[in-house]
Design a protein around this motif. Sequence first.
Motif, PDB file in Angstrom:
ATOM      1  N   SER A 165      31.418  36.079  21.710  1.00  0.00           N
ATOM      2  CA  SER A 165      31.001  35.307  22.868  1.00  0.00           C
ATOM      3  C   SER A 165      32.047  35.402  23.966  1.00  0.00           C
ATOM      4  O   SER A 165      33.165  35.879  23.753  1.00  0.00           O
ATOM      5  N   TRP A 166      31.677  34.929  25.141  1.00  0.00           N
ATOM      6  CA  TRP A 166      32.632  34.909  26.252  1.00  0.00           C
ATOM      7  C   TRP A 166      33.846  34.062  25.889  1.00  0.00           C
ATOM      8  O   TRP A 166      34.982  34.400  26.232  1.00  0.00           O
ATOM      9  N   THR A 167      33.647  32.959  25.176  1.00  0.00           N
ATOM     10  CA  THR A 167      34.763  32.097  24.785  1.00  0.00           C
ATOM     11  C   THR A 167      35.759  32.872  23.929  1.00  0.00           C
ATOM     12  O   THR A 167      36.976  32.790  24.130  1.00  0.00           O
ATOM     13  N   ARG A 168      35.232  33.652  22.967  1.00  0.00           N
ATOM     14  CA  ARG A 168      36.126  34.441  22.119  1.00  0.00           C
ATOM     15  C   ARG A 168      36.806  35.533  22.927  1.00  0.00           C
ATOM     16  O   ARG A 168      37.970  35.875  22.703  1.00  0.00           O
ATOM     17  N   ARG A 169      36.082  36.068  23.883  1.00  0.00           N
ATOM     18  CA  ARG A 169      36.631  37.166  24.679  1.00  0.00           C
ATOM     19  C   ARG A 169      37.850  36.738  25.480  1.00  0.00           C
ATOM     20  O   ARG A 169      38.788  37.514  25.665  1.00  0.00           O
ATOM     21  N   VAL A 170      37.866  35.492  25.962  1.00  0.00           N
ATOM     22  CA  VAL A 170      38.972  35.040  26.824  1.00  0.00           C
ATOM     23  C   VAL A 170      40.023  34.253  26.062  1.00  0.00           C
ATOM     24  O   VAL A 170      41.023  33.834  26.647  1.00  0.00           O
ATOM     25  N   ALA A 171      39.813  34.047  24.762  1.00  0.00           N
ATOM     26  CA  ALA A 171      40.693  33.149  24.015  1.00  0.00           C
ATOM     27  C   ALA A 171      42.157  33.586  24.064  1.00  0.00           C
ATOM     28  O   ALA A 171      43.061  32.765  24.111  1.00  0.00           O
ATOM     29  N   ASP A 172      42.424  34.887  24.029  1.00  0.00           N
ATOM     30  CA  ASP A 172      43.804  35.370  23.954  1.00  0.00           C
ATOM     31  C   ASP A 172      44.327  35.882  25.292  1.00  0.00           C
ATOM     32  O   ASP A 172      45.380  36.541  25.344  1.00  0.00           O
ATOM     33  N   ARG A 173      43.645  35.601  26.373  1.00  0.00           N
ATOM     34  CA  ARG A 173      44.077  36.093  27.684  1.00  0.00           C
ATOM     35  C   ARG A 173      44.813  34.985  28.424  1.00  0.00           C
ATOM     36  O   ARG A 173      44.440  33.815  28.344  1.00  0.00           O
ATOM     37  N   ASP A 174      45.846  35.330  29.164  1.00  0.00           N
ATOM     38  CA  ASP A 174      46.611  34.318  29.887  1.00  0.00           C
ATOM     39  C   ASP A 174      45.930  33.978  31.210  1.00  0.00           C
ATOM     40  O   ASP A 174      44.956  34.628  31.619  1.00  0.00           O
ATOM     41  N   ASP A 175      46.430  32.935  31.866  1.00  0.00           N
ATOM     42  CA  ASP A 175      45.795  32.439  33.086  1.00  0.00           C
ATOM     43  C   ASP A 175      45.695  33.486  34.191  1.00  0.00           C
ATOM     44  O   ASP A 175      44.636  33.608  34.833  1.00  0.00           O
ATOM     45  N   PRO A 176      46.747  34.238  34.495  1.00  0.00           N
ATOM     46  CA  PRO A 176      46.607  35.255  35.550  1.00  0.00           C
ATOM     47  C   PRO A 176      45.511  36.273  35.253  1.00  0.00           C
ATOM     48  O   PRO A 176      44.784  36.687  36.155  1.00  0.00           O
ATOM     49  N   ASP A 177      45.388  36.695  33.990  1.00  0.00           N
ATOM     50  CA  ASP A 177      44.347  37.654  33.642  1.00  0.00           C
ATOM     51  C   ASP A 177      42.950  37.068  33.875  1.00  0.00           C
ATOM     52  O   ASP A 177      42.032  37.757  34.321  1.00  0.00           O
ATOM     53  N   LEU A 178      42.774  35.776  33.557  1.00  0.00           N
ATOM     54  CA  LEU A 178      41.471  35.144  33.769  1.00  0.00           C
ATOM     55  C   LEU A 178      41.121  35.084  35.252  1.00  0.00           C
ATOM     56  O   LEU A 178      39.978  35.319  35.651  1.00  0.00           O
ATOM     57  N   VAL A 179      42.108  34.752  36.078  1.00  0.00           N
ATOM     58  CA  VAL A 179      41.867  34.723  37.524  1.00  0.00           C
ATOM     59  C   VAL A 179      41.504  36.115  38.024  1.00  0.00           C
ATOM     60  O   VAL A 179      40.560  36.295  38.809  1.00  0.00           O
ATOM     61  N   LEU A 180      42.221  37.117  37.567  1.00  0.00           N
ATOM     62  CA  LEU A 180      41.943  38.484  38.014  1.00  0.00           C
ATOM     63  C   LEU A 180      40.593  38.972  37.502  1.00  0.00           C
ATOM     64  O   LEU A 180      39.886  39.712  38.203  1.00  0.00           O
ATOM     65  N   ASP A 181      40.206  38.547  36.293  1.00  0.00           N
ATOM     66  CA  ASP A 181      38.864  38.879  35.802  1.00  0.00           C
ATOM     67  C   ASP A 181      37.787  38.320  36.730  1.00  0.00           C
ATOM     68  O   ASP A 181      36.787  38.981  37.023  1.00  0.00           O
ATOM     69  N   PHE A 182      38.003  37.075  37.188  1.00  0.00           N
ATOM     70  CA  PHE A 182      37.041  36.455  38.091  1.00  0.00           C
ATOM     71  C   PHE A 182      36.973  37.201  39.421  1.00  0.00           C
ATOM     72  O   PHE A 182      35.886  37.437  39.959  1.00  0.00           O
ATOM     73  N   VAL A 183      38.136  37.592  39.934  1.00  0.00           N
ATOM     74  CA  VAL A 183      38.171  38.347  41.188  1.00  0.00           C
ATOM     75  C   VAL A 183      37.399  39.658  41.029  1.00  0.00           C
ATOM     76  O   VAL A 183      36.582  40.029  41.886  1.00  0.00           O
ATOM     77  N   ASP A 184      37.640  40.343  39.928  1.00  0.00           N
ATOM     78  CA  ASP A 184      36.938  41.616  39.674  1.00  0.00           C
ATOM     79  C   ASP A 184      35.440  41.407  39.625  1.00  0.00           C
ATOM     80  O   ASP A 184      34.655  42.190  40.178  1.00  0.00           O
ATOM     81  N   TRP A 185      35.022  40.337  38.916  1.00  0.00           N
ATOM     82  CA  TRP A 185      33.579  40.073  38.760  1.00  0.00           C
ATOM     83  C   TRP A 185      32.932  39.678  40.082  1.00  0.00           C
ATOM     84  O   TRP A 185      31.875  40.180  40.457  1.00  0.00           O
ATOM     85  N   ALA A 186      33.560  38.752  40.818  1.00  0.00           N
ATOM     86  CA  ALA A 186      32.963  38.228  42.047  1.00  0.00           C
ATOM     87  C   ALA A 186      32.865  39.302  43.131  1.00  0.00           C
ATOM     88  O   ALA A 186      31.894  39.358  43.886  1.00  0.00           O
ATOM     89  N   ARG A 187      33.888  40.184  43.191  1.00  0.00           N
ATOM     90  CA  ARG A 187      33.903  41.194  44.233  1.00  0.00           C
ATOM     91  C   ARG A 187      33.183  42.472  43.808  1.00  0.00           C
ATOM     92  O   ARG A 187      32.690  43.237  44.638  1.00  0.00           O
ATOM     93  N   GLY A 188      33.098  42.687  42.510  1.00  0.00           N
ATOM     94  CA  GLY A 188      32.409  43.878  42.024  1.00  0.00           C
ATOM     95  C   GLY A 188      33.278  45.113  41.982  1.00  0.00           C
ATOM     96  O   GLY A 188      32.771  46.228  41.813  1.00  0.00           O
ATOM     97  N   SER A 189      34.605  44.927  42.097  1.00  0.00           N
ATOM     98  CA  SER A 189      35.534  46.061  42.024  1.00  0.00           C
ATOM     99  C   SER A 189      36.874  45.548  41.502  1.00  0.00           C
ATOM    100  O   SER A 189      37.202  44.371  41.677  1.00  0.00           O
ATOM    101  N   PRO A 190      37.670  46.429  40.874  1.00  0.00           N
ATOM    102  CA  PRO A 190      38.943  45.991  40.280  1.00  0.00           C
ATOM    103  C   PRO A 190      39.942  45.523  41.331  1.00  0.00           C
ATOM    104  O   PRO A 190      39.941  45.993  42.470  1.00  0.00           O
ATOM    105  N   SER A 191      40.787  44.581  40.937  1.00  0.00           N
ATOM    106  CA  SER A 191      41.849  44.111  41.828  1.00  0.00           C
ATOM    107  C   SER A 191      42.908  45.196  41.972  1.00  0.00           C
ATOM    108  O   SER A 191      43.114  46.040  41.095  1.00  0.00           O
TER     109      SER A 191
END
Length: 383
Positions: free
Chosen positions: A335-361
């Motif tokens: 699940s998404w919860t398991r996918r993010v369980a071991d990621r730190d806060d900066p990685d989660l923010v960058l994942d959101f940026v990648d998703w919202a913009r549709g391209s890698p940071s």
Amino acid sequence: MRLLHTSDWHLGRSFHRENLLDAQAAFVDHLIETVRAERVDVVLVAGDLYDRALPPVDAVRLFGEALARIRDTGARAVLISGNHDSMVRLDYATGLIDAAGVHLRSSLDQVGTPVLIEDEHGPVAFYGIPYLEPEIARHHWGLTRRGHPAVLGHAMERVRAELAGRPAHTRSVVLSHAFVSGGDSSDSERDISVGGAAHVPVSVFDGVDYVALGHLHGWQRMSETARYSGSPLAYSFSEEHQRKGYWIVDLATSGVAATEFVAAPVPRPIARISGCIDDLLTAPEWERYTDHWLQVTLTDPLRPAFPMDRLRERFPHALHLDFAPENERVADGGSWTRRVADRDDPDLVLDFVDWARGSPSTADERRLVRSAFEDLRAREAAR
């Protein structure tokens, strides 16, 4: 005696910013036609007459017209206030309008005092129990127990005590705005759990011939004698499969003799659909939804550009848009919860940026985000 049981009109409500007043007026037209055609004697409205305590002027006007038209048919009306209504405002001048054959019960003091209406078989006692705010009702009646079961149980004790003093052949009807255990709810009913447990058992209404329930928006039978009519219109997408209308109930000398559910007009069908935007815009299977009010969930891996504008080219009545990317589940089924369980806060923010913009940071963006988190941690440690 023939009864028409309706509830939860919510006059003045909108549907995702779509004005429903014309649709509510069309429902009133249909109701009046049914009252005339079916020779209804009494119209019962089991609460939530308005959508809020201070309804808009047009909603008040429509409500007044509805009551006048009911009386023009020769039928009487018995109504109660619901949790969306103002009990005090609806109680104003009830003594005066009683004389016109419209009986609005919106007071704790009137609980247990019936409206008596006679037919060729004798009297029918109508007991209105408005929505009971548990703490207000508890203090008013001096009760020690808290919650909806306690105050509604006391209200029904008052009803049964009054009814016991009447001739044995007196038939009885209760109107109540409450959440009966086992009823199917939807997203559009306001939570009434504040002040104690929200649910009450249907057995609390034992001892009367018919119980006209309000609050839940789907029509349903809770027992042989207790029913919800549901709302006349859909007020949330969770109601997409509900059939809207009202009950026709025939009371004979020994109680309920027959019931029939009458469907109300549908101003526009509603539906929830999901898929990738290109499929929704091109596949023939979605054509049947072009005239619906729609809640659309897009499953594209990346958020499309201008999605609502594009969707409305095919679905002009799309009202609500959600995103649930298919790639939120990784290949191993996690699940998404398991996918993010071991990621730190900066990685989660960058994942959101990648998703919202549709391209890698970019590298600079990654450095900036990590620097910001390091600065925050340093400030926290210095406190």
